[in-house]
Design a protein around this motif. Sequence first.
Motif, short mmCIF file in Angstrom:
data_model
loop_
_atom_site.label_atom_id
_atom_site.label_comp_id
_atom_site.label_asym_id
_atom_site.label_seq_id
_atom_site.Cartn_x
_atom_site.Cartn_y
_atom_site.Cartn_z
N GLN A 23 0.73 -1.47 -0.31
CA GLN A 23 0.15 0.16 -0.10
C GLN A 23 0.36 1.33 -0.33
O GLN A 23 0.19 2.00 -0.48
CB GLN A 23 -0.97 -0.05 0.62
N ALA A 24 2.27 1.25 0.41
CA ALA A 24 2.89 2.08 -0.05
C ALA A 24 3.72 2.13 -0.68
O ALA A 24 4.50 1.61 -1.48
CB ALA A 24 3.73 1.88 1.62
N GLY A 25 3.53 3.10 -2.00
CA GLY A 25 4.75 3.76 -2.78
C GLY A 25 3.99 3.36 -4.30
O GLY A 25 2.79 3.59 -4.37
N GLY A 30 2.35 10.52 -2.98
CA GLY A 30 3.32 11.58 -2.04
C GLY A 30 4.21 10.76 -2.60
O GLY A 30 5.64 10.92 -3.05
N TYR A 31 4.59 9.27 -2.80
CA TYR A 31 5.54 9.03 -2.70
C TYR A 31 6.41 9.03 -4.28
O TYR A 31 7.35 9.07 -4.23
CB TYR A 31 5.05 6.80 -2.82
N SER A 32 5.33 8.51 -4.97
CA SER A 32 5.80 8.73 -6.24
C SER A 32 6.60 10.41 -6.65
O SER A 32 7.97 10.53 -7.24
CB SER A 32 4.67 9.73 -7.50
N SER A 39 16.08 7.27 -4.92
CA SER A 39 16.08 6.12 -5.31
C SER A 39 15.39 6.10 -3.89
O SER A 39 15.58 6.32 -2.78
CB SER A 39 17.46 5.46 -4.95
N ILE A 40 14.91 4.24 -4.13
CA ILE A 40 14.70 3.59 -3.06
C ILE A 40 15.36 3.01 -1.56
O ILE A 40 15.08 3.72 -0.24
CB ILE A 40 14.13 2.16 -3.60
N LYS A 41 16.24 3.83 -1.43
CA LYS A 41 17.73 3.03 -0.53
C LYS A 41 17.61 4.64 -0.12
O LYS A 41 18.00 4.08 0.83
CB LYS A 41 19.10 2.50 -1.69
N ALA A 66 -0.56 0.48 9.49
CA ALA A 66 0.50 0.95 8.16
C ALA A 66 1.33 -0.19 8.16
O ALA A 66 1.54 -1.56 8.75
CB ALA A 66 0.84 1.57 8.79
N ILE A 67 1.91 -0.09 7.51
CA ILE A 67 3.38 -1.44 6.68
C ILE A 67 3.85 -0.05 6.69
O ILE A 67 4.38 0.41 5.50
CB ILE A 67 2.99 -1.93 5.78
N ILE A 68 5.59 -0.56 7.59
CA ILE A 68 6.43 -0.09 7.20
C ILE A 68 7.11 0.22 5.72
O ILE A 68 6.73 -0.95 5.23
CB ILE A 68 7.36 -0.54 8.19
N PHE A 69 7.25 1.26 5.27
CA PHE A 69 7.99 1.39 4.44
C PHE A 69 9.78 0.73 4.93
O PHE A 69 10.24 1.23 4.32
CB PHE A 69 8.39 2.64 3.29
N PHE A 70 9.87 0.01 3.97
CA PHE A 70 11.15 -0.79 3.06
C PHE A 70 11.20 -2.12 2.42
O PHE A 70 10.26 -1.42 1.64
CB PHE A 70 11.35 -1.72 5.24
N ASP A 71 12.42 -2.42 1.88
CA ASP A 71 12.13 -4.00 1.48
C ASP A 71 12.75 -4.91 1.74
O ASP A 71 13.90 -4.85 2.59
CB ASP A 71 12.83 -2.95 -0.10
N ILE A 72 11.92 -5.96 1.06
CA ILE A 72 12.05 -7.38 2.13
C ILE A 72 14.22 -8.02 1.52
O ILE A 72 14.45 -8.74 2.23
CB ILE A 72 11.34 -8.50 1.40
N MET A 73 14.54 -7.00 0.46
CA MET A 73 16.11 -7.31 0.24
C MET A 73 17.01 -6.45 0.54
O MET A 73 18.67 -7.26 0.68
CB MET A 73 15.75 -6.33 -1.51
N LEU A 74 17.02 -5.35 1.26
CA LEU A 74 18.02 -4.32 1.51
C LEU A 74 18.44 -5.28 3.08
O LEU A 74 19.68 -5.04 2.91
CB LEU A 74 17.41 -3.12 1.75
N ASP A 84 20.59 -3.30 -5.51
CA ASP A 84 20.57 -2.53 -5.84
C ASP A 84 18.98 -2.95 -6.38
O ASP A 84 18.58 -3.73 -7.03
CB ASP A 84 21.12 -1.86 -7.00
N PHE A 85 18.48 -1.59 -6.61
CA PHE A 85 16.72 -1.69 -7.31
C PHE A 85 16.57 -1.44 -9.71
O PHE A 85 17.70 0.25 -8.89
CB PHE A 85 15.91 -0.63 -6.56
N ARG A 86 16.98 -2.04 -10.22
CA ARG A 86 16.57 -1.05 -11.29
C ARG A 86 15.01 -0.64 -11.22
O ARG A 86 14.26 -1.17 -11.00
CB ARG A 86 17.50 -1.87 -12.39
#
Length: 338
Positions: A23-25, A30-32, A39-41, A66-74, A84-86
């Motif tokens: 839901q976040a992103g 706002g996210y855009s 970058s995401i990082k 809410a769900i924290i904005f982060f990523d499973i790969m970091l 990295d994210f392409r």
Amino acid sequence: MSDFINALNGEYHSRIPVWFMRQAGRYMRGYSEFRKSKSIKELCMNPEIIREITYEPVRELGVDSAIIFFDIMLPAEALGFRVDFRENHGPVIENSIASDPSMKKLHDFNISDFYYPLEASIRNFREKHSNVPIIGFAGGPLTIASYLMAGSSDRDLLFLKKTLGSDTSSFRRIMEMVTEMVIQVSKIQIRAGSAAIQIFDSWSGNLSPNTFSQFVKPYLDEIVSDLSGLVPLIYFSTSTAGLLKNIYDLGFDFLSLDWRMDLREVMERYGTKKGIQGNLDPSLAERFPEQAFKEAMMIAKDMRDFDRYIFNLGHGVLPGTDVKTLKKIVEIVHGVER
Ligand SMILES: Cc1c2[nH]c(c1CCC(=O)O)Cc1[nH]c(c(CCC(=O)O)c1C)Cc1[nH]c(c(CCC(=O)O)c1C)Cc1[nH]c(c(C)c1CCC(=O)O)C2
């Protein structure tokens, strides 16, 4: 107490709680805006920006968590991987197992190498929005390992299946490293006050029941035995209708299921000892809103007499989804009498 927390605890609540994976992103204004310059990082290094991105869907959609904005790969960077994210492609792992089978530069999860302000971001969010539950998350070992092995998205798990058979010791080594990382990153989020932890094992449904039992279940069991009882644990997977018995036997408190299953039937077949989350098809919300509204109403009415039920999509929000569509789905689900 919030409807979401009561549902997690199996206690009565007046409305069906709803939130959306991813839901976040991406589809949020706002996210855009943030992504035009960062970058995401870079976003994931700034607790105040993370708070804004995390809170935006709560404010705009009226979701119950809410769900924290982060990523499973970091977190895999703290194993020695370069992540990295392409653009519009997803995670890319420069020193993946495919490109460097030696694994010489890899090491066990080292918390001092994990420099993202994840704990501070969750604490910051809770200080400013104390009435909003926040979900912490990590990837499932199998799903994370599929990226670390292939170097990018490998949804058919072809490289992983090859490694599983031809180099089982390397496969097990990666799964052990990632499992410990998942446990540590989850504990950071629990310590910061997350109301629940969701394990996103998005690609595990590409395995046979035998392979799942032999090569994935032991690592999920380790996560459950380490985290069980701290906060409710939610296990998310897709294309797992054929693995339902296996995932039901895992010790998670809730199962988050995809749209390919009838939730009422699952409950009737497996009982109500586990909570259920899901399972609207995200492509309906993205492309056919009128169908999404009908389907959301049917799912919510089917499940309304079940206290341990949380409405969600059957996978993450797709980038082309209109905010207004999700807002209406929240209204529909909240409008179903319990
Ligand atoms: C497989 C997976 C990943 N990340 C995640 C999963 C499991 C859920 C799922 O299956 O969708 C989980 C995730 N990733 C992100 C969140 C934050 C919370 C949220 O988005 O609601 C969550 C919960 C941030 C992100 N992580 C990423 C984005 C896209 C951002 C962008 O491109 O600007 C976001 C919001 C990049 C990413 N990260 C990943 C992919 C495949 C991609 C690109 C494609 C995609 O976006 O789905 C790995």
